[in-house]
Design a protein around this motif. Structure first.
Motif, PDB file in Angstrom:
ATOM      1  N   TYR A 105       0.834  -1.202   0.000  1.00  0.00           N
ATOM      2  CA  TYR A 105       0.000   0.000   0.000  1.00  0.00           C
ATOM      3  C   TYR A 105       0.869   1.252   0.000  1.00  0.00           C
ATOM      4  O   TYR A 105       0.676   2.169  -0.819  1.00  0.00           O
ATOM      5  CB  TYR A 105      -0.923  -0.011   1.223  1.00  0.00           C
ATOM      6  CG  TYR A 105      -1.716   1.263   1.402  1.00  0.00           C
ATOM      7  CD1 TYR A 105      -2.885   1.493   0.683  1.00  0.00           C
ATOM      8  CD2 TYR A 105      -1.291   2.248   2.295  1.00  0.00           C
ATOM      9  CE1 TYR A 105      -3.616   2.665   0.853  1.00  0.00           C
ATOM     10  CE2 TYR A 105      -2.014   3.420   2.464  1.00  0.00           C
ATOM     11  CZ  TYR A 105      -3.169   3.614   1.750  1.00  0.00           C
ATOM     12  OH  TYR A 105      -3.885   4.785   1.909  1.00  0.00           O
ATOM     13  N   PHE A 106       1.841   1.304   0.891  1.00  0.00           N
ATOM     14  CA  PHE A 106       2.671   2.503   0.994  1.00  0.00           C
ATOM     15  C   PHE A 106       3.719   2.580  -0.120  1.00  0.00           C
ATOM     16  O   PHE A 106       4.089   3.679  -0.547  1.00  0.00           O
ATOM     17  CB  PHE A 106       3.329   2.573   2.373  1.00  0.00           C
ATOM     18  CG  PHE A 106       2.380   2.998   3.456  1.00  0.00           C
ATOM     19  CD1 PHE A 106       2.028   4.328   3.605  1.00  0.00           C
ATOM     20  CD2 PHE A 106       1.815   2.061   4.312  1.00  0.00           C
ATOM     21  CE1 PHE A 106       1.137   4.726   4.587  1.00  0.00           C
ATOM     22  CE2 PHE A 106       0.918   2.454   5.300  1.00  0.00           C
ATOM     23  CZ  PHE A 106       0.569   3.794   5.439  1.00  0.00           C
ATOM     24  N   THR A 107       4.190   1.440  -0.604  1.00  0.00           N
ATOM     25  CA  THR A 107       5.130   1.463  -1.726  1.00  0.00           C
ATOM     26  C   THR A 107       4.457   2.005  -2.982  1.00  0.00           C
ATOM     27  O   THR A 107       5.001   2.880  -3.670  1.00  0.00           O
ATOM     28  CB  THR A 107       5.678   0.051  -2.008  1.00  0.00           C
ATOM     29  OG1 THR A 107       6.398  -0.416  -0.865  1.00  0.00           O
ATOM     30  CG2 THR A 107       6.625   0.069  -3.201  1.00  0.00           C
ATOM     31  N   LEU A 108       3.262   1.511  -3.274  1.00  0.00           N
ATOM     32  CA  LEU A 108       2.537   1.990  -4.450  1.00  0.00           C
ATOM     33  C   LEU A 108       2.119   3.448  -4.276  1.00  0.00           C
ATOM     34  O   LEU A 108       2.130   4.228  -5.231  1.00  0.00           O
ATOM     35  CB  LEU A 108       1.314   1.109  -4.697  1.00  0.00           C
ATOM     36  CG  LEU A 108       1.616  -0.331  -5.142  1.00  0.00           C
ATOM     37  CD1 LEU A 108       0.355  -1.187  -5.092  1.00  0.00           C
ATOM     38  CD2 LEU A 108       2.216  -0.348  -6.542  1.00  0.00           C
ATOM     39  N   GLY A 109       1.751   3.823  -3.037  1.00  0.00           N
ATOM     40  CA  GLY A 109       1.391   5.212  -2.783  1.00  0.00           C
ATOM     41  C   GLY A 109       2.562   6.151  -2.996  1.00  0.00           C
ATOM     42  O   GLY A 109       2.421   7.212  -3.621  1.00  0.00           O
ATOM     43  N   ALA A 110       3.747   5.770  -2.479  1.00  0.00           N
ATOM     44  CA  ALA A 110       4.943   6.597  -2.663  1.00  0.00           C
ATOM     45  C   ALA A 110       5.329   6.675  -4.140  1.00  0.00           C
ATOM     46  O   ALA A 110       5.752   7.731  -4.630  1.00  0.00           O
ATOM     47  CB  ALA A 110       6.097   6.030  -1.841  1.00  0.00           C
ATOM     48  N   THR A 111       5.182   5.556  -4.862  1.00  0.00           N
ATOM     49  CA  THR A 111       5.472   5.559  -6.293  1.00  0.00           C
ATOM     50  C   THR A 111       4.539   6.499  -7.040  1.00  0.00           C
ATOM     51  O   THR A 111       4.946   7.190  -7.982  1.00  0.00           O
ATOM     52  CB  THR A 111       5.343   4.135  -6.870  1.00  0.00           C
ATOM     53  OG1 THR A 111       6.175   3.241  -6.139  1.00  0.00           O
ATOM     54  CG2 THR A 111       5.747   4.097  -8.338  1.00  0.00           C
ATOM     55  N   GLU A 112       3.279   6.538  -6.613  1.00  0.00           N
ATOM     56  CA  GLU A 112       2.312   7.432  -7.251  1.00  0.00           C
ATOM     57  C   GLU A 112       2.725   8.893  -7.093  1.00  0.00           C
ATOM     58  O   GLU A 112       2.682   9.667  -8.061  1.00  0.00           O
ATOM     59  CB  GLU A 112       0.924   7.214  -6.650  1.00  0.00           C
ATOM     60  CG  GLU A 112      -0.149   8.056  -7.296  1.00  0.00           C
ATOM     61  CD  GLU A 112      -1.542   7.644  -6.860  1.00  0.00           C
ATOM     62  OE1 GLU A 112      -2.493   7.975  -7.575  1.00  0.00           O
ATOM     63  OE2 GLU A 112      -1.677   7.010  -5.792  1.00  0.00           O
ATOM     64  N   PHE A 113       3.155   9.269  -5.894  1.00  0.00           N
ATOM     65  CA  PHE A 113       3.612  10.642  -5.685  1.00  0.00           C
ATOM     66  C   PHE A 113       4.797  10.967  -6.599  1.00  0.00           C
ATOM     67  O   PHE A 113       4.871  12.042  -7.195  1.00  0.00           O
ATOM     68  CB  PHE A 113       4.026  10.852  -4.230  1.00  0.00           C
ATOM     69  CG  PHE A 113       2.870  10.878  -3.273  1.00  0.00           C
ATOM     70  CD1 PHE A 113       1.793  11.719  -3.497  1.00  0.00           C
ATOM     71  CD2 PHE A 113       2.856  10.076  -2.150  1.00  0.00           C
ATOM     72  CE1 PHE A 113       0.722  11.751  -2.621  1.00  0.00           C
ATOM     73  CE2 PHE A 113       1.791  10.101  -1.271  1.00  0.00           C
ATOM     74  CZ  PHE A 113       0.717  10.938  -1.510  1.00  0.00           C
ATOM     75  N   THR A 114       5.723  10.026  -6.696  1.00  0.00           N
ATOM     76  CA  THR A 114       6.913  10.253  -7.522  1.00  0.00           C
ATOM     77  C   THR A 114       6.544  10.359  -8.991  1.00  0.00           C
ATOM     78  O   THR A 114       7.079  11.216  -9.722  1.00  0.00           O
ATOM     79  CB  THR A 114       7.925   9.115  -7.324  1.00  0.00           C
ATOM     80  OG1 THR A 114       8.078   8.844  -5.927  1.00  0.00           O
ATOM     81  CG2 THR A 114       9.279   9.485  -7.892  1.00  0.00           C
ATOM     82  N   LEU A 115       5.629   9.519  -9.452  1.00  0.00           N
ATOM     83  CA  LEU A 115       5.187   9.592 -10.849  1.00  0.00           C
ATOM     84  C   LEU A 115       4.484  10.912 -11.143  1.00  0.00           C
ATOM     85  O   LEU A 115       4.634  11.473 -12.239  1.00  0.00           O
ATOM     86  CB  LEU A 115       4.255   8.424 -11.170  1.00  0.00           C
ATOM     87  CG  LEU A 115       4.912   7.058 -11.391  1.00  0.00           C
ATOM     88  CD1 LEU A 115       3.848   5.984 -11.598  1.00  0.00           C
ATOM     89  CD2 LEU A 115       5.861   7.097 -12.592  1.00  0.00           C
ATOM     90  N   LEU A 116       3.730  11.424 -10.179  1.00  0.00           N
ATOM     91  CA  LEU A 116       3.069  12.715 -10.378  1.00  0.00           C
ATOM     92  C   LEU A 116       4.084  13.841 -10.486  1.00  0.00           C
ATOM     93  O   LEU A 116       3.891  14.799 -11.246  1.00  0.00           O
ATOM     94  CB  LEU A 116       2.083  12.976  -9.232  1.00  0.00           C
ATOM     95  CG  LEU A 116       0.829  12.091  -9.227  1.00  0.00           C
ATOM     96  CD1 LEU A 116       0.014  12.326  -7.964  1.00  0.00           C
ATOM     97  CD2 LEU A 116      -0.030  12.334 -10.465  1.00  0.00           C
ATOM     98  N   VAL A 117       5.186  13.736  -9.732  1.00  0.00           N
ATOM     99  CA  VAL A 117       6.277  14.710  -9.871  1.00  0.00           C
ATOM    100  C   VAL A 117       6.892  14.609 -11.266  1.00  0.00           C
ATOM    101  O   VAL A 117       7.152  15.629 -11.928  1.00  0.00           O
ATOM    102  CB  VAL A 117       7.357  14.495  -8.790  1.00  0.00           C
ATOM    103  CG1 VAL A 117       8.565  15.395  -9.050  1.00  0.00           C
ATOM    104  CG2 VAL A 117       6.801  14.769  -7.401  1.00  0.00           C
ATOM    105  N   VAL A 118       7.126  13.381 -11.713  1.00  0.00           N
ATOM    106  CA  VAL A 118       7.698  13.162 -13.047  1.00  0.00           C
ATOM    107  C   VAL A 118       6.782  13.729 -14.128  1.00  0.00           C
ATOM    108  O   VAL A 118       7.241  14.367 -15.087  1.00  0.00           O
ATOM    109  CB  VAL A 118       7.944  11.656 -13.273  1.00  0.00           C
ATOM    110  CG1 VAL A 118       8.286  11.377 -14.730  1.00  0.00           C
ATOM    111  CG2 VAL A 118       9.065  11.156 -12.372  1.00  0.00           C
ATOM    112  N   MET A 119       5.485  13.530 -13.970  1.00  0.00           N
ATOM    113  CA  MET A 119       4.530  14.036 -14.958  1.00  0.00           C
ATOM    114  C   MET A 119       4.488  15.562 -14.960  1.00  0.00           C
ATOM    115  O   MET A 119       4.320  16.183 -16.015  1.00  0.00           O
ATOM    116  CB  MET A 119       3.138  13.450 -14.681  1.00  0.00           C
ATOM    117  CG  MET A 119       3.058  11.946 -14.933  1.00  0.00           C
ATOM    118  SD  MET A 119       1.504  11.201 -14.395  1.00  0.00           S
ATOM    119  CE  MET A 119       0.390  11.835 -15.650  1.00  0.00           C
ATOM    120  N   SER A 120       4.638  16.173 -13.786  1.00  0.00           N
ATOM    121  CA  SER A 120       4.679  17.635 -13.742  1.00  0.00           C
ATOM    122  C   SER A 120       5.956  18.158 -14.402  1.00  0.00           C
ATOM    123  O   SER A 120       5.941  19.205 -15.072  1.00  0.00           O
ATOM    124  CB  SER A 120       4.586  18.129 -12.299  1.00  0.00           C
ATOM    125  OG  SER A 120       5.757  17.814 -11.569  1.00  0.00           O
TER     126      SER A 120
END
Length: 321
Positions: A105-120
């Motif tokens: 849960y937390f690994t996928l959540g942290a990955t999501e935050f990082t991907l959103l940074v990459v997309m920005s």
């Protein structure tokens, strides 16, 4: 012997939404089942349409595919177990199953935050450096950014799990949540959790707020670049390319700041359960709609793919007549 008894806890009971009546549980189960199926199918469609349509073979859609792939697994970490618990009397989860659930849960959540940074960052380069976009956002960099997001999150959350693994649980074993979140686990530990709580709070806050700050820096630069565009049409087109991403950011960060980047004890666990349900069910469900209904290229690709599929089915039926 005393230490062995303290660590002999083999399972937890997930309280979930046990206070609901039987009809309410069945209704919630049906809603969750329908939402889960649409979530999986919708994100699979996004992945498929980007894969088969060459017009969508660009860095932005490459990141969207990774986000869709992540959302399928993110909602699968909690939703199937929650649906099963709504229909069963026994709502147990093994100790190792609980640890695995909180880890993913937390690994996928942290990955999501990082991907959103990459997309920005991708949107920043596209709008602020359009002439260098193809050179900067090359295939190699895109793959490195995605792999870095997954691998970095795995390492960071593994450190968190090392801290949690040092806790001992000697009973009771009832978790007032529908999955193994950190706060109810800390409440059940029979050891001093102040140090682990502090470290976990610092880690969660750092991940959420640092990624949010990086995204805000990107969008401040984007905003000023858009204001320098001479034509109204050009400004509207530039804003439109960021609309889907901004919608996703509002949903993800709004729920996660409420859950993990606020003072402990601000809300009850019952409120946490409601917000967590939105975080784990609603956003993965909305993700395909955010990136398809608001994107003309994706909508066109979907219509063409649907048209080709319909035509193929008609030809197949004609061949059997």
């Amino acid at each position: 012997m005393e230490e062995r008894n303290e660590t002999a806890l083999s399972e937890f009971i997930l309280l979930g939404f046990s206070s609901l009546g039987e009809k309410q549980k069945i209704f919630l189960f049906l809603i969750l089942l329908l939402t889960y199926l649409i979530t999986v199918m919708g994100n699979v469609v996004i992945i498929f349409i980007v894969w088969v349509d060459r017009r969508l073979h660009s860095p932005m859609y490459f990141f969207i595919v990774n986000l869709s792939f992540l959302e399928i697994w993110f909602t699968s970490v909690t939703s199937p177990k929650l649906m099963l618990d709504l229909l069963s009397i026994s709502r147990t989860i093994s100790f190792h199953g609980c640890m695995a659930q909180t880890f993913f849960y937390f690994t996928l959540g942290a990955t999501e935050f990082t991907l959103l940074v990459v997309m920005s960052f991708d949107r920043y380069v596209a709008i602020c450096c359009p002439l260098q976009y193809a050179t900067i956002m090359n295939q190699r960099l895109c793959i490195q950014l995605v792999l870095g997001s997954w691998l970095g999150s795995f390492i960071v959350i593994s450190v968190r799990m090392v801290l949690i693994s040092k806790l001992r649980f000697c009973g009771p074993n009832v978790i007032n949540h529908f999955f193994c979140d950190n706060t109810p686990l800390f409440l059940l530990s029979c050891t001093d959790t102040s140090g682990v709580r502090r470290a976990d709070s610092i880690l969660s806050t750092t991940i959420v707020l640092s990624s949010l700050c990086l995204i805000m820096l990107s969008y401040v630069s984007i905003f000023f670049s858009i204001l320098r565009i001479p034509t109204t049409t050009g400004r509207q087109k530039a804003f439109a390319t960021c609309g889907s991403h901004l919608t996703a950011l509002a949903l993800v960060y709004g729920s996660c700041i409420v859950l993990y980047a606020r003072p402990s004890g601000s809300f009850s666990l019952d409120v946490n359960k409601g917000v967590a349900l939105l975080n784990t069910v609603l956003y993965p469900f909305l993700n395909p709609f955010i990136y398809s209904l608001r994107n003309k290229t994706v909508k066109l690709a979907l219509r063409e793919a649907f048209g080709r599929g319909t035509k193929s089915c008609e030809m197949l039926l004609d061949s059997y007549r």
